[in-house]
Write a protein that holds these residues in place. Structure first.
Motif, PDB file in Angstrom:
ATOM      1  N   VAL A  93     -22.303  54.705 -28.654  1.00 25.64           N
ATOM      2  CA  VAL A  93     -23.339  54.926 -29.660  1.00 25.64           C
ATOM      3  C   VAL A  93     -22.696  55.446 -30.943  1.00 25.64           C
ATOM      4  CG1 VAL A  93     -25.248  55.356 -28.072  1.00 25.64           C
ATOM      5  CG2 VAL A  93     -23.772  57.253 -28.748  1.00 25.64           C
ATOM      6  N   MET A  94     -23.308  55.092 -32.084  1.00 24.24           N
ATOM      7  CA  MET A  94     -22.901  55.665 -33.367  1.00 24.24           C
ATOM      8  C   MET A  94     -23.783  56.869 -33.615  1.00 24.24           C
ATOM      9  SD  MET A  94     -20.320  54.077 -34.677  1.00 24.24           S
ATOM     10  CE  MET A  94     -20.420  54.730 -36.338  1.00 24.24           C
ATOM     11  N   ALA A  95     -23.215  58.068 -33.395  1.00 23.20           N
ATOM     12  CA  ALA A  95     -24.044  59.259 -33.453  1.00 23.20           C
ATOM     13  C   ALA A  95     -23.244  60.470 -33.886  1.00 23.20           C
ATOM     14  CB  ALA A  95     -24.676  59.516 -32.083  1.00 23.20           C
ATOM     15  N   ASP A  96     -23.977  61.529 -34.220  1.00 21.74           N
ATOM     16  CA  ASP A  96     -23.376  62.815 -34.547  1.00 21.74           C
ATOM     17  C   ASP A  96     -23.172  63.570 -33.231  1.00 21.74           C
ATOM     18  OD1 ASP A  96     -23.395  65.761 -35.112  1.00 21.74           O
ATOM     19  OD2 ASP A  96     -23.529  65.054 -37.180  1.00 21.74           O
ATOM     20  N   LYS A  97     -21.931  63.870 -32.899  1.00 19.38           N
ATOM     21  CA  LYS A  97     -21.614  64.460 -31.606  1.00 19.38           C
ATOM     22  C   LYS A  97     -22.274  65.825 -31.432  1.00 19.38           C
ATOM     23  CE  LYS A  97     -17.798  65.608 -28.507  1.00 19.38           C
ATOM     24  NZ  LYS A  97     -16.334  65.618 -28.314  1.00 19.38           N
ATOM     25  N   LEU A  98     -22.241  66.657 -32.477  1.00 19.08           N
ATOM     26  CA  LEU A  98     -22.796  67.999 -32.376  1.00 19.08           C
ATOM     27  C   LEU A  98     -24.299  67.951 -32.098  1.00 19.08           C
ATOM     28  CD1 LEU A  98     -22.653  71.079 -32.679  1.00 19.08           C
ATOM     29  CD2 LEU A  98     -22.953  70.761 -35.154  1.00 19.08           C
ATOM     30  N   HIS A  99     -25.026  67.176 -32.916  1.00 16.28           N
ATOM     31  CA  HIS A  99     -26.481  67.156 -32.761  1.00 16.28           C
ATOM     32  C   HIS A  99     -26.913  66.471 -31.465  1.00 16.28           C
ATOM     33  CE1 HIS A  99     -27.643  68.928 -36.554  1.00 16.28           C
ATOM     34  NE2 HIS A  99     -26.820  68.136 -37.220  1.00 16.28           N
ATOM     35  N   LEU A 100     -26.221  65.380 -31.095  1.00 14.01           N
ATOM     36  CA  LEU A 100     -26.595  64.696 -29.865  1.00 14.01           C
ATOM     37  C   LEU A 100     -26.282  65.564 -28.640  1.00 14.01           C
ATOM     38  CD1 LEU A 100     -27.936  62.087 -29.087  1.00 14.01           C
ATOM     39  CD2 LEU A 100     -25.689  61.031 -28.795  1.00 14.01           C
ATOM     40  N   SER A 101     -25.175  66.332 -28.709  1.00 15.86           N
ATOM     41  CA  SER A 101     -24.873  67.265 -27.616  1.00 15.86           C
ATOM     42  C   SER A 101     -25.946  68.340 -27.523  1.00 15.86           C
ATOM     43  CB  SER A 101     -23.505  67.918 -27.846  1.00 15.86           C
ATOM     44  OG  SER A 101     -22.469  66.950 -27.815  1.00 15.86           O
ATOM     45  N   ASN A 102     -26.399  68.814 -28.682  1.00 15.60           N
ATOM     46  CA  ASN A 102     -27.469  69.818 -28.689  1.00 15.60           C
ATOM     47  C   ASN A 102     -28.757  69.277 -28.071  1.00 15.60           C
ATOM     48  OD1 ASN A 102     -25.881  71.782 -29.874  1.00 15.60           O
ATOM     49  ND2 ASN A 102     -26.537  71.305 -31.959  1.00 15.60           N
ATOM     50  N   VAL A 103     -29.015  67.973 -28.280  1.00 20.87           N
ATOM     51  CA  VAL A 103     -30.195  67.357 -27.672  1.00 20.87           C
ATOM     52  C   VAL A 103     -30.111  67.444 -26.152  1.00 20.87           C
ATOM     53  CG1 VAL A 103     -31.334  65.134 -27.246  1.00 20.87           C
ATOM     54  CG2 VAL A 103     -30.762  65.812 -29.581  1.00 20.87           C
ATOM     55  N   LEU A 104     -28.938  67.108 -25.609  1.00 22.76           N
ATOM     56  CA  LEU A 104     -28.754  67.171 -24.151  1.00 22.76           C
ATOM     57  C   LEU A 104     -28.904  68.606 -23.639  1.00 22.76           C
ATOM     58  CD1 LEU A 104     -25.702  64.747 -23.740  1.00 22.76           C
ATOM     59  CD2 LEU A 104     -28.093  64.283 -23.183  1.00 22.76           C
ATOM     60  N   TYR A 105     -28.278  69.567 -24.345  1.00 20.24           N
ATOM     61  CA  TYR A 105     -28.364  70.963 -23.924  1.00 20.24           C
ATOM     62  C   TYR A 105     -29.816  71.450 -23.955  1.00 20.24           C
ATOM     63  CZ  TYR A 105     -23.281  71.207 -24.313  1.00 20.24           C
ATOM     64  OH  TYR A 105     -21.930  71.004 -24.139  1.00 20.24           O
ATOM     65  N   ASN A 106     -30.553  71.065 -24.983  1.00 26.49           N
ATOM     66  CA  ASN A 106     -31.949  71.487 -25.094  1.00 26.49           C
ATOM     67  C   ASN A 106     -32.792  70.946 -23.951  1.00 26.49           C
ATOM     68  OD1 ASN A 106     -32.995  73.069 -27.611  1.00 26.49           O
ATOM     69  ND2 ASN A 106     -31.379  71.747 -28.423  1.00 26.49           N
ATOM     70  N   LEU A 107     -32.594  69.673 -23.608  1.00 26.33           N
ATOM     71  CA  LEU A 107     -33.381  69.068 -22.534  1.00 26.33           C
ATOM     72  C   LEU A 107     -32.997  69.662 -21.173  1.00 26.33           C
ATOM     73  CD1 LEU A 107     -33.482  65.329 -23.683  1.00 26.33           C
ATOM     74  CD2 LEU A 107     -35.308  67.039 -23.811  1.00 26.33           C
ATOM     75  N   PHE A 108     -31.700  69.904 -20.961  1.00 26.68           N
ATOM     76  CA  PHE A 108     -31.278  70.548 -19.716  1.00 26.68           C
ATOM     77  C   PHE A 108     -31.844  71.970 -19.637  1.00 26.68           C
ATOM     78  CE2 PHE A 108     -27.249  67.745 -19.540  1.00 26.68           C
ATOM     79  CZ  PHE A 108     -27.930  66.793 -18.805  1.00 26.68           C
ATOM     80  N   ASP A 109     -31.747  72.683 -20.747  1.00 29.61           N
ATOM     81  CA  ASP A 109     -32.252  74.059 -20.785  1.00 29.61           C
ATOM     82  C   ASP A 109     -33.752  74.088 -20.528  1.00 29.61           C
ATOM     83  OD1 ASP A 109     -31.799  76.930 -21.401  1.00 29.61           O
ATOM     84  OD2 ASP A 109     -33.140  76.498 -23.070  1.00 29.61           O
ATOM     85  N   ASN A 110     -34.470  73.104 -21.067  1.00 28.90           N
ATOM     86  CA  ASN A 110     -35.912  73.023 -20.863  1.00 28.90           C
ATOM     87  C   ASN A 110     -36.233  72.791 -19.379  1.00 28.90           C
ATOM     88  OD1 ASN A 110     -38.516  72.832 -22.550  1.00 28.90           O
ATOM     89  ND2 ASN A 110     -38.688  71.060 -21.197  1.00 28.90           N
ATOM     90  N   ALA A 111     -35.448  71.919 -18.741  1.00 30.06           N
ATOM     91  CA  ALA A 111     -35.664  71.639 -17.315  1.00 30.06           C
ATOM     92  C   ALA A 111     -35.369  72.861 -16.462  1.00 30.06           C
ATOM     93  CB  ALA A 111     -34.776  70.469 -16.883  1.00 30.06           C
ATOM     94  N   ILE A 112     -34.380  73.661 -16.885  1.00 36.37           N
ATOM     95  CA  ILE A 112     -34.042  74.872 -16.134  1.00 36.37           C
ATOM     96  C   ILE A 112     -35.134  75.929 -16.290  1.00 36.37           C
ATOM     97  CG2 ILE A 112     -32.406  76.801 -16.004  1.00 36.37           C
ATOM     98  CD1 ILE A 112     -30.204  74.801 -16.793  1.00 36.37           C
ATOM     99  N   LYS A 113     -35.639  76.080 -17.519  1.00 38.56           N
ATOM    100  CA  LYS A 113     -36.669  77.094 -17.773  1.00 38.56           C
ATOM    101  C   LYS A 113     -37.927  76.836 -16.947  1.00 38.56           C
ATOM    102  CE  LYS A 113     -35.488  78.359 -22.548  1.00 38.56           C
ATOM    103  NZ  LYS A 113     -35.929  78.274 -23.965  1.00 38.56           N
ATOM    104  N   TYR A 114     -38.314  75.564 -16.878  1.00 33.14           N
ATOM    105  CA  TYR A 114     -39.576  75.222 -16.203  1.00 33.14           C
ATOM    106  C   TYR A 114     -39.306  74.571 -14.846  1.00 33.14           C
ATOM    107  CZ  TYR A 114     -41.494  76.131 -20.824  1.00 33.14           C
ATOM    108  OH  TYR A 114     -41.837  76.728 -22.014  1.00 33.14           O
ATOM    109  N   ARG A 115     -38.304  75.086 -14.140  1.00 28.41           N
ATOM    110  CA  ARG A 115     -37.883  74.532 -12.857  1.00 28.41           C
ATOM    111  C   ARG A 115     -38.916  74.828 -11.767  1.00 28.41           C
ATOM    112  NH1 ARG A 115     -35.094  78.978 -14.191  1.00 28.41           N
ATOM    113  NH2 ARG A 115     -35.073  80.762 -12.768  1.00 28.41           N
TER     114      ARG A 115
END
Length: 422
Positions: free
Chosen positions: A308-330
């Protein structure tokens, strides 16, 4: 202003507006009926005079009954005890209608006794820009011999045009109703934003209060002159201050980052990246957090083309946010998170699924709104500002992708991200 007060005001205002609309509709119908009666009366008078003129010209007996009958709202027939000349009929009709200021377009036909059919006469228009009108057969009047029919195709429009004051007042009322509906929408929206911002301030205060308190306690310990004789304690409290300071910095940075995104200042440093490599890095970073919460994690990286042509920092933050969201509401029992990638219609698709508490459909429509947090009932251990998913959506949109959510209460949540391939 209290919620019940606002609700009462909205209900009273709505009832008032509906009452005014009902009164306006009633009087508009009354005015329309009055104008229609006036129009019918003028038309009947004009047709009666035309019938009398035919009687005088043909020197026939005057009909015993009223020679005029209205077969429909806009169709009239007139009985004549003799043959009817079409040219003379049109002249008489036009003359009588003009005398009574009847400027409505009309068409007429004459009954042919020999063939038992209505012979179409002509369409008489008072409009400068006459619309094309196709000739048609007018309805017959049963059990009669000599008669002609007159029809007003635009009768309703003519009557409405006579009601200028009522049309104006109704238009003003429509504008008032539109303005009222818009004002109610703005008030409710502002009220909701006020409540969300209030919750945000409360959450932010709570998030900042804990590290500040911890730093204050640690600083108090470090003031003790005897702490230098305990290097382990000194190092421990120094590390605590450093960690809490870093935590505060990250929280402030998240808020400032959202402010920059709101202003459209998101600058992407695009590069050709392997999405699978980023996922593995995120999995490694989240490993400790997953183990502490006893969450099982699985990944199926089935996409054959993960570039993918993407910004590594922001796309990594997207993954961290979604993982963190899944952990919070586990889920409270056997929590699990899975990630799947695949290619579809020339795009890279990521699905992050959990078996957590899920969310209602009403919440799914708002989870990407800034400051919004899904209510968790009696559970108060879920921290955050309600900015994570809003940030996720903005970043995905900036990359030309899309994100959607599918969830059921108690059955978990699936976030699906679609990205352009590199």
């Amino acid at each position: 202003m209290k919620r019940n007060t606002i609700r009462a005001l909205i209900i009273l205002a709505t009832v008032s507006i509906l009452g005014i609309v009902a009164v306006q509709v009633y009087w508009f119908n009354q005015a329309f009926d009055t104008e229609e009666e006036r129009f019918n009366r003028d038309v009947n008078t004009a047709l009666f005079n035309v019938a009398n003129q035919f009687v005088e010209i043909s020197e026939t007996a005057v009909p015993a009954n009223n020679p005029i009958k209205q077969l429909s709202t806009n169709y009239y027939v007139v009985m004549i005890n003799n043959e009817i000349d079409a040219n003379l009929l049109e002249y008489l009709l036009t003359t009588e209608f003009e005398k009574r200021n009847i400027t409505a377009d009309f068409e007429y036909g004459i009954y042919d006794c020999a063939n038992d059919e209505m012979v179409y006469g002509n369409y008489v228009s008072y409009s400068k820009n006459r619309d094309d009108v196709e000739s048609k057969t007018l309805p017959k009047w049963k059990d009669q011999s000599y008669y002609f029919g007159v029809q007003f195709p635009k009768k309703a429009a003519i009557i409405t045009n006579r009601m200028g004051v009522w049309i104006f007042s109704s238009s003003v009322l429509v504008l008032v109703v539109i303005f009222f509906a818009y004002a109610m929408f703005v008030i409710l929206k502002q009220k909701r934003l006020s409540e969300i911002q209030k919750d945000f301030i409360n959450n932010m205060t709570h998030e900042f209060k804990t590290p500040i308190s911890t730093i204050a306690v640690s600083a108090g310990v470090l003031k003790d002159p005897g702490i230098v004789r305990h290097p382990e304690r000194l190092q421990n409290y120094t590390a605590i201050i450093e960690n809490e300071n870093s935590r505060l910095k990250n929280q402030v940075e998240r808020v400032l980052q959202m402010a920059r995104l709101d202003k459209g200042n998101l600058t992407l440093k695009r590069e050709d990246l392997s999405c699978h490599a980023m996922i593995r890095e995120a999995m490694e970073s989240m490993k400790t957090n997953l183990e502490e919460n006893q969450i099982s994690f699985s990944a199926e990286l089935k996409a054959k083309d993960d570039r993918v042509m993407a910004d590594k920092l922001h796309l990594s933050n997207v993954l961290y946010n979604l993982f963190d969201n899944a952990i919070k509401y586990r889920s409270t029992t056997n929590p699990a998170i899975s990630l799947t990638t695949y290619n579809h219609n020339g795009r890279l698709v990521l699905e992050i699924e959990d078996n957590g508490i899920g969310m209602a459909r009403a919440d799914q429509k708002r989870i990407f709104d800034k400051f919004y947090r899904v209510p968790t009932g009696n559970i108060h251990n879920v921290k955050g500002f309600g900015l994570g998913l809003n940030y996720v959506k903005l970043v995905i949109k900036a990359h030309g992708g899309s994100i959607r959510v599918k969830s059921e209460p108690g059955a978990g949540t699936i976030f699906t991200i679609s990205l352009k391939k590199g």
